[in-house]
Design an enzyme around this catalytic site. Structure first.
Site, short mmCIF file in Angstrom:
data_model
loop_
_atom_site.label_atom_id
_atom_site.label_comp_id
_atom_site.label_asym_id
_atom_site.label_seq_id
_atom_site.Cartn_x
_atom_site.Cartn_y
_atom_site.Cartn_z
N CYS A 272 -5.00 -29.01 5.66
CA CYS A 272 -3.80 -28.25 6.00
C CYS A 272 -2.84 -29.10 6.83
CB CYS A 272 -4.16 -26.95 6.74
SG CYS A 272 -4.39 -27.13 8.51
N ASP B 146 -8.45 -8.16 1.00
CA ASP B 146 -7.41 -8.41 1.99
C ASP B 146 -7.95 -8.13 3.38
OD1 ASP B 146 -6.15 -5.66 3.24
OD2 ASP B 146 -7.04 -5.32 1.29
N HIS C 148 -3.62 -23.05 9.71
CA HIS C 148 -4.97 -23.57 9.46
C HIS C 148 -5.90 -22.49 8.93
CE1 HIS C 148 -8.85 -25.44 9.82
NE2 HIS C 148 -9.22 -24.32 10.41
N ASP D 226 0.85 -1.19 0.00
CA ASP D 226 0.00 0.00 0.00
C ASP D 226 0.88 1.24 0.00
OD1 ASP D 226 1.03 0.00 2.52
OD2 ASP D 226 -0.87 -0.26 3.56
ZN LIG Z 1 -6.61 -27.18 8.94
#
Ligand SMILES: [Zn+2]
Length: 451
Positions: A401, A360, A430, A119
């Site tokens: 994950c 974002d 995660h 930014d």
């Molecule tokens: Zn996970």
């Protein structure tokens, strides 16, 4: 000593070189599928940058100090994180844009190979002066469910904010330097944090109190040194509660600043793309004026910034009004659209059908650090005693994950209770993976015309 004010110069489309209106070889956005669902403007796309692709709609994680707090870049990559957001304000103050340039730019310095957006630094300067937009709202009785700015829909109230600030101060988090919360009066000198002139914005370093002048030119030059794939021009962030006259003045100044930023950028493109930032608060006439002016200039993408309303409902109404305007011509449609600072799940589900391509927020990573785990059946507070004996149960049983593949709720509960730094790492990995899975599922639904 202040420099004399510059003349009020609004750059016109013909002030920019004709080649700037043509395609870029280093940056391309392709729309792969436009939803056929009646009323939907959702689309699946792909942004090509010099450091890889960004599948859209895509979640953009925030790496303020060129690091995803607690997470190795290689793990972020494995969590399917593509675009990340670094903050110029923080990096300018430490370690300095010069040092990062000397190290070979952000990608070499961090050893992170993926696409990066920076930014202008303006947002931090103004939000430190205003408090955040969220505090601006809550301090004036605006309610605590604001979806705007850096809070990413975290909700809460002033008390929670104060607690967070205390906690951050303890942890040495620099994004919470002591602030005043005067939003409408920032050029009066009554706050020492910022002073706005036509040239730019003066602010004091949170580290040593030294004064800096951030100008449309200096932010672009700093972002050239940092070397992100996508950069942002200087804009002004007015408070939510401001008069229309002041909002209009601010918008016009922002337009002049963005034009100057773009001009500086085009003198030395360095394989970077520049997005404009559309402003105007929740004033529809000013938003329209902002869209019309900024889309007439050769920016590579359109970011939506400024006050986006008080709460998710106002945000949705604003997008419903604004996005058709960004869809009204083939040229406007061909540019990627980024929603600045908002990416909680509910706001994502509201924004994607209107054709937002990237968003974002520091929300998923910030809440992970405090033990909030996002799952397909709702978020859980892993520090709660009821998870202490959930042996062999992953955080989210559908998640692929590395945390869910290897660890269980019981161990995560223990790590948070024992305040082990590994807790933050595993929880953040995660949540990042979860957000990227969520975006993938939205892309699949758009492909199937369900969104
Ligand atoms: Zn996970």
């Amino acid at each position: 000593v202040e420099p004399p004010p510059s003349p009020l110069l609004l750059l016109e489309p013909h002030d920019f070189p004709p080649w700037a209106y043509g395609p870029r070889e280093f940056f391309k956005f392709e729309v792969l599928h436009q939803s056929h669902k009646p009323g939907s403007k959702a689309r699946v796309g792909r942004i090509h940058t010099p450091h890889g692709v960004v599948d859209t709609p895509g979640f953009v994680a925030v790496a303020t100090n060129a690091a995803l707090k607690g997470v190795d870049w290689r793990d972020a990559h494995r969590a399917n994180q593509q675009l990340v957001f670094c903050n110029t304000y923080h990096l300018m103050i430490h370690p300095g844009a010069d040092l990062i340039e000397e190290a070979g730019g952000l990608h070499k310095f961090t050893r992170h190979a993926g696409p990066i957006i920076t930014d202008s630094g303006g947002f931090q300067v103004f939000s430190l002066a205003h408090g955040s937009v969220h505090e601006d709202l809550t301090s004036q009785g605006g309610g605590g469910s604001n979806a705007a700015a850096e809070n990413g829909g975290g909700g809460g109230g002033e008390l929670k904010q104060r607690r967070q600030r205390r906690r951050k101060a303890r942890n040495g988090d620099t994004s919470s330097a002591p602030t005043t919360s005067n939003s409408n009066n920032n050029s009066s000198g009554s706050t020492k944090m910022v002073k706005v002139t036509e040239d730019g914005v003066w602010f004091r370093s949170y580290r040593d109190g030294s004064q800096f002048l951030l100008t449309p030119e200096s932010t672009v030059l700093a972002q050239k040194q940092l070397g992100a794939d996508i950069i942002i021009p200087l804009d002004e962030l007015p408070g939510y509660y401001t008069t229309r006259t002041k909002l209009q003045e601010s918008l016009h100044r922002t337009h002049r600043w963005e034009g100057r930023s773009l001009q500086t950028h085009l003198q030395q493109v360095k394989n970077q793309a520049m997005y404009c930032v559309i402003h105007g608060g929740i004033d529809r006439q000013l938003r329209t004026e902002s869209v019309d002016y900024l889309t007439s200039l050769p920016f590579d993408g359109h970011a939506i910034g400024g006050s986006l309303g008080n709460g998710r409902h106002e945000l949705k109404e604003l997008l419903e009004f604004l996005l058709p305007q960004l869809d009204s011509t083939a040229d406007r449609r061909s540019k990627p659209r980024h929603l600045l600072g908002i990416a909680d799940e509910e706001s994502i589900l509201n924004a994607v059908p209107f054709g937002i391509d990237t968003l974002d927020s520091c929300y998923p990573t910030r809440v992970a650090r405090h033990g909030t785990i996002l799952t397909r059946t709702g978020s859980i507070k892993i520090g709660s005693g009821k998870y202490g004996r959930q042996y062999g149960i992953p955080l989210d049983d559908q998640c692929q994950c590395s945390t869910c593949q290897h660890y269980d709720r019981s161990y995560l509960w223990h790590l948070f209770k024992a305040k082990e730094p590994l807790a933050i790492t595993l929880a953040t990995i995660h949540n990042l993976h979860y957000m990227n899975d969520l975006m993938k599922s939205l892309r699949d639904k758009i492909w199937n015309d369900e969104i």
